[in-house]
Design a protein around this motif. Sequence first.
Motif, PDB file in Angstrom:
ATOM      1  N   ALA A   1       0.548  -1.561   0.197  1.00 34.99           N
ATOM      2  CA  ALA A   1      -0.190   0.422   0.022  1.00 34.99           C
ATOM      3  C   ALA A   1       0.760   1.219   0.121  1.00 34.99           C
ATOM      4  N   ASP A   2       1.756   1.376   1.227  1.00 35.17           N
ATOM      5  CA  ASP A   2       3.256   2.505   0.551  1.00 35.17           C
ATOM      6  C   ASP A   2       3.094   2.832  -0.416  1.00 35.17           C
ATOM      7  N   ILE A   3       4.533   1.533  -1.490  1.00 29.17           N
ATOM      8  CA  ILE A   3       4.952   1.873  -2.135  1.00 29.17           C
ATOM      9  C   ILE A   3       3.706   2.121  -3.588  1.00 29.17           C
ATOM     10  N   GLU A   4       2.385   1.559  -3.429  1.00 27.27           N
ATOM     11  CA  GLU A   4       1.491   2.464  -4.644  1.00 27.27           C
ATOM     12  C   GLU A   4       0.983   3.791  -3.884  1.00 27.27           C
ATOM     13  N   GLN A   5       1.186   4.238  -2.777  1.00 30.23           N
ATOM     14  CA  GLN A   5       0.701   6.081  -2.223  1.00 30.23           C
ATOM     15  C   GLN A   5       2.246   6.697  -2.882  1.00 30.23           C
TER      16      GLN A   5
ATOM     17  N   TYR B   1      17.181   4.362  -3.925  1.00 32.26           N
ATOM     18  CA  TYR B   1      16.570   4.869  -2.779  1.00 32.26           C
ATOM     19  C   TYR B   1      15.962   3.508  -2.509  1.00 32.26           C
ATOM     20  N   SER B   2      16.225   2.642  -1.233  1.00 30.96           N
ATOM     21  CA  SER B   2      16.150   1.856  -0.763  1.00 30.96           C
ATOM     22  C   SER B   2      15.983   1.394   0.717  1.00 30.96           C
ATOM     23  N   GLY B   3      14.990   0.884   0.824  1.00 31.50           N
ATOM     24  CA  GLY B   3      14.239   0.710   2.606  1.00 31.50           C
ATOM     25  C   GLY B   3      13.417   1.270   2.640  1.00 31.50           C
ATOM     26  N   PRO B   4      13.397   1.491   4.355  1.00 29.66           N
ATOM     27  CA  PRO B   4      11.880   1.701   4.529  1.00 29.66           C
ATOM     28  C   PRO B   4      11.476   3.120   3.847  1.00 29.66           C
ATOM     29  N   ILE B   5       9.817   2.783   3.260  1.00 28.69           N
ATOM     30  CA  ILE B   5       9.447   3.966   3.011  1.00 28.69           C
ATOM     31  C   ILE B   5       8.555   5.039   3.909  1.00 28.69           C
ATOM     32  N   ASP B   6       9.525   6.233   3.988  1.00 24.98           N
ATOM     33  CA  ASP B   6       8.891   7.536   4.350  1.00 24.98           C
ATOM     34  C   ASP B   6       9.000   8.051   3.151  1.00 24.98           C
ATOM     35  N   ILE B   7       7.001   8.363   2.833  1.00 20.97           N
ATOM     36  CA  ILE B   7       6.519   9.179   1.171  1.00 20.97           C
ATOM     37  C   ILE B   7       7.094  10.442   1.130  1.00 20.97           C
ATOM     38  N   PRO B   8       6.772  11.298   2.221  1.00 19.91           N
ATOM     39  CA  PRO B   8       7.522  12.149   1.568  1.00 19.91           C
ATOM     40  C   PRO B   8       8.484  12.221   1.264  1.00 19.91           C
ATOM     41  N   ASP B   9       9.599  11.724   1.811  1.00 17.60           N
ATOM     42  CA  ASP B   9      11.087  12.235   2.200  1.00 17.60           C
ATOM     43  C   ASP B   9      11.939  11.728   0.270  1.00 17.60           C
ATOM     44  N   LEU B  10      10.242  10.330  -0.018  1.00 15.53           N
ATOM     45  CA  LEU B  10      11.097   9.542  -1.016  1.00 15.53           C
ATOM     46  C   LEU B  10      10.868  10.398  -2.150  1.00 15.53           C
ATOM     47  N   VAL B  11       9.351  10.957  -2.645  1.00 13.97           N
ATOM     48  CA  VAL B  11       8.842  12.024  -2.817  1.00 13.97           C
ATOM     49  C   VAL B  11       9.414  13.376  -3.371  1.00 13.97           C
ATOM     50  N   PHE B  12      10.013  13.857  -2.442  1.00 14.61           N
ATOM     51  CA  PHE B  12      10.849  15.059  -1.850  1.00 14.61           C
ATOM     52  C   PHE B  12      11.855  14.862  -3.303  1.00 14.61           C
ATOM     53  N   GLN B  13      13.176  13.300  -2.799  1.00 15.19           N
ATOM     54  CA  GLN B  13      14.340  13.061  -3.257  1.00 15.19           C
ATOM     55  C   GLN B  13      13.853  13.553  -4.767  1.00 15.19           C
ATOM     56  N   LEU B  14      13.366  12.212  -5.707  1.00 14.83           N
ATOM     57  CA  LEU B  14      12.673  12.303  -6.306  1.00 14.83           C
ATOM     58  C   LEU B  14      12.771  13.460  -7.467  1.00 14.83           C
ATOM     59  N   GLY B  15      11.672  14.068  -6.384  1.00 18.28           N
ATOM     60  CA  GLY B  15      11.847  15.652  -7.448  1.00 18.28           C
ATOM     61  C   GLY B  15      12.688  15.537  -7.574  1.00 18.28           C
ATOM     62  N   ASN B  16      13.605  16.411  -7.079  1.00 16.88           N
ATOM     63  CA  ASN B  16      14.831  16.769  -6.673  1.00 16.88           C
ATOM     64  C   ASN B  16      15.959  16.558  -7.361  1.00 16.88           C
TER      65      ASN B  16
END
Length: 98
Positions: free
Chosen positions: A14-18, A68-83
């Motif tokens: 569910a986190d991955i899909e989000q 990026y690997s490991g536990p999903i931190d959705i805001p951080d992951l989306v932020f890093q990807l955008g950067n």
Amino acid sequence: MLLVFIPAESNQHADIEQVLFKARSALPPSVRILRIREVAYPAIVRSFCFTSLPAFSLLQQGLEMWRYSGPIDIPDLVFQLGNHLNAIAQQNQLAPPA
């Protein structure tokens, strides 16, 4: 291309899909998202040498630009990807035509 490596056993689907839902709005239409399930393609997952799953890898013309690997931190992951997408876009604008 954004590769998404999904572990065989995971309670994070569910986190991955989000993350993917939010990433789609930030990604340009030219960036394809490809899910790679460990259970279906174990050799491909192993070839990337991730230390933990789930994992994400942004490729441009076959070169890995970000991971990026490991536990999903959705805001951080989306932020890093955008950067990283912004940095790639800037590099492409500065690069001389081929």
